[in-house]
Design a protein around this motif. Structure first.
Motif, mmCIF file in Angstrom:
data_model
loop_
_atom_site.group_PDB
_atom_site.id
_atom_site.type_symbol
_atom_site.label_atom_id
_atom_site.label_comp_id
_atom_site.label_asym_id
_atom_site.label_seq_id
_atom_site.Cartn_x
_atom_site.Cartn_y
_atom_site.Cartn_z
ATOM 1 N N PRO A 54 29.189 15.774 119.063
ATOM 2 C CA PRO A 54 29.397 14.145 119.020
ATOM 3 C C PRO A 54 28.332 13.870 117.226
ATOM 4 C CG PRO A 54 27.545 14.779 120.420
ATOM 5 C CD PRO A 54 28.133 16.218 120.497
ATOM 6 N N GLN A 55 27.815 14.834 117.042
ATOM 7 C CA GLN A 55 27.096 14.790 115.440
ATOM 8 C C GLN A 55 28.237 13.845 114.159
ATOM 9 O OE1 GLN A 55 27.623 17.895 117.147
ATOM 10 N NE2 GLN A 55 25.824 19.207 117.174
ATOM 11 N N TYR A 56 29.564 14.523 114.296
ATOM 12 C CA TYR A 56 30.099 13.524 113.408
ATOM 13 C C TYR A 56 31.185 13.127 113.823
ATOM 14 C CZ TYR A 56 27.620 17.355 110.235
ATOM 15 O OH TYR A 56 26.761 18.047 110.080
ATOM 16 N N GLN A 57 31.682 11.884 112.887
ATOM 17 C CA GLN A 57 32.935 11.253 113.452
ATOM 18 C C GLN A 57 33.863 10.875 112.430
ATOM 19 O OE1 GLN A 57 32.696 9.266 116.693
ATOM 20 N NE2 GLN A 57 30.964 10.997 116.924
ATOM 21 N N PHE A 58 34.809 10.856 112.227
ATOM 22 C CA PHE A 58 35.974 10.188 111.439
ATOM 23 C C PHE A 58 35.927 9.540 110.956
ATOM 24 C CE2 PHE A 58 38.472 13.199 114.345
ATOM 25 C CZ PHE A 58 38.707 14.234 113.917
ATOM 26 N N SER A 59 36.510 9.320 109.705
ATOM 27 C CA SER A 59 36.226 7.891 109.114
ATOM 28 C C SER A 59 37.073 7.452 108.288
ATOM 29 C CB SER A 59 35.189 7.704 107.716
ATOM 30 O OG SER A 59 35.260 8.110 106.811
#
Length: 139
Positions: A54-59
């Motif tokens: 869960p550390q990074y999300q798309f943008s």
């Protein structure tokens, strides 16, 4: 196979996402998978899905462009990729996994190089969510 390809970071959904994308794009398949990484091809282009947590999300700062020849193609990708996602202005959508896509007519580049027509085309597509080729051609 191309030696330069994107790695998409998922929170445990890499295999689900890869199967989903392969069901939408022609000439697509999963080429290998293990609990951490899924490698797949979409229309002959290589991708890697990583179950990174869960550390990074798309943008929208990173998006994938699909140039479509027909309105039917635009409608198809718009519906398939946008289901359970969100729609934005000018042909942008975010799919159910958070990946951003631009669904654009292939003719748009040509229309934007016509100095007489370009301002009207731009004004028209700035009002659109999903692109409408007929409207753009007739402004």
């Amino acid at each position: 196979m191309n030696s330069l390809y994107p790695c998409l970071w998922f929170d445990g959904q890499a295999e689900i996402a890869a199967k989903y994308y392969c069901s939408i794009f022609p000439n697509s398949k999963i080429t290998s998978e293990n609990p951490m990484v899924v490698r797949f091809e979409l229309n002959g282009f290589q991708f890697m899905g990583l179950n990174g947590g869960p550390q990074y999300q798309f943008s929208p700062a990173n998006s994938y462009v699909i140039e479509c020849e027909t309105q039917e193609e635009i409608d198809f990708y718009w519906e398939k990729l946008g289901s359970n996602g969100t729609y934005s202005q000018c042909g942008w959508l975010t799919d159910q996994f958070g990946v951003s896509w631009q669904i654009v007519p292939a003719v748009l580049g040509k229309l934007m190089t016509d100095p007489e027509k370009a301002p009207r085309v731009m004004q028209a597509f700035m009002q659109m969510t999903k692109f409408d080729i007929e409207t753009l051609m007739n402004v």
